[in-house]
Design a protein around this motif. Sequence first.
Motif, short mmCIF file in Angstrom:
data_model
loop_
_atom_site.label_atom_id
_atom_site.label_comp_id
_atom_site.label_asym_id
_atom_site.label_seq_id
_atom_site.Cartn_x
_atom_site.Cartn_y
_atom_site.Cartn_z
N PRO A 212 0.87 -1.26 0.18
CA PRO A 212 0.59 0.02 -0.06
C PRO A 212 1.00 1.21 -0.34
N PRO A 213 0.16 2.19 -0.83
CA PRO A 213 0.78 3.68 -0.85
C PRO A 213 0.92 3.60 0.81
N ILE A 214 1.32 5.18 1.55
CA ILE A 214 1.79 5.92 2.33
C ILE A 214 1.13 7.14 2.31
N MET B 198 -8.34 0.74 4.49
CA MET B 198 -7.43 0.78 3.61
C MET B 198 -5.76 0.70 3.35
N LEU B 199 -5.77 0.59 4.05
CA LEU B 199 -3.84 1.56 3.76
C LEU B 199 -2.94 0.52 4.64
N SER C 183 -0.44 -3.42 5.26
CA SER C 183 -0.85 -4.21 4.27
C SER C 183 -1.17 -5.17 4.89
N ASP C 184 -2.67 -5.95 5.94
CA ASP C 184 -2.95 -6.73 5.47
C ASP C 184 -4.99 -6.52 5.08
N GLU C 185 -5.07 -5.10 4.75
CA GLU C 185 -5.80 -4.76 4.04
C GLU C 185 -5.99 -4.94 2.72
N TRP C 186 -4.25 -4.41 2.70
CA TRP C 186 -4.81 -3.23 1.16
C TRP C 186 -4.98 -4.47 -0.25
N LYS C 187 -4.91 -5.06 -0.75
CA LYS C 187 -5.69 -5.30 -2.22
C LYS C 187 -4.88 -4.44 -3.72
N PRO C 188 -4.14 -5.16 -4.91
CA PRO C 188 -3.61 -4.85 -5.54
C PRO C 188 -4.29 -4.43 -7.17
N PRO C 189 -5.79 -4.61 -6.88
CA PRO C 189 -6.32 -4.03 -6.83
C PRO C 189 -6.63 -2.43 -6.79
N ASN C 190 -6.73 -2.06 -5.60
CA ASN C 190 -6.92 -0.40 -4.95
C ASN C 190 -6.29 0.28 -6.06
N LYS C 191 -7.46 1.63 -6.26
CA LYS C 191 -6.55 2.41 -6.84
C LYS C 191 -6.05 3.87 -5.42
N ILE C 192 -5.29 4.73 -6.36
CA ILE C 192 -4.40 5.65 -5.33
C ILE C 192 -6.00 6.76 -5.60
N LEU C 193 -7.01 6.72 -6.64
CA LEU C 193 -8.01 7.74 -6.58
C LEU C 193 -9.04 6.89 -5.28
N VAL D 73 -8.09 5.73 -2.40
CA VAL D 73 -7.50 6.22 -1.49
C VAL D 73 -7.71 8.05 -1.55
N LEU D 74 -7.49 8.50 -1.96
CA LEU D 74 -7.84 9.98 -1.79
C LEU D 74 -8.57 10.29 -1.84
#
Length: 155
Positions: free
Chosen positions: A66-68, A92-93, A95-105, A107-108
Amino acid sequence: MSGKKRIVKELGEITSSPPDGMRVRLVDESDVHIWEIFMDGPEQSVYSGGTFRLVLTLPKDYPFKPPILAFQTKIYHPNVSNDDKGSMCLGMLRSDEWKPPNKILAVLNMARNLLVEPNPDDAVETGIAEQYKSNRKEFEKTAKDWTKKYANAKK
């Protein structure tokens, strides 16, 4: 698609059609892993009228890690650490909840939604969370004061 290609693609999408109340750019044109975000406090929140600077750092192995996201502008909020890191607690950030399909948008948008509706049950600042739950008026007054004091540098 390599991580870097995906980052460039997501950056392109976000800069060509930025989310409401946000401006995004690279801190350094030669490094796509560090983004600077200027987020306006949502109208319907106690942060309205403020502009907050955030830094999004993407790990080398994004999207698998995940991003920080960190607030560079001080903010009085139960989900943002009150230290010089300004770390944001977003489910969602983790590491145990982050999924590669998640998008930065996403997150913002989630970060901006937390300004409208803090999540005191997942707080990084427990004192602020307690105040948010038990004395909302006092929380709102302090959050507005901090917004005036720290988040008024219009860009």
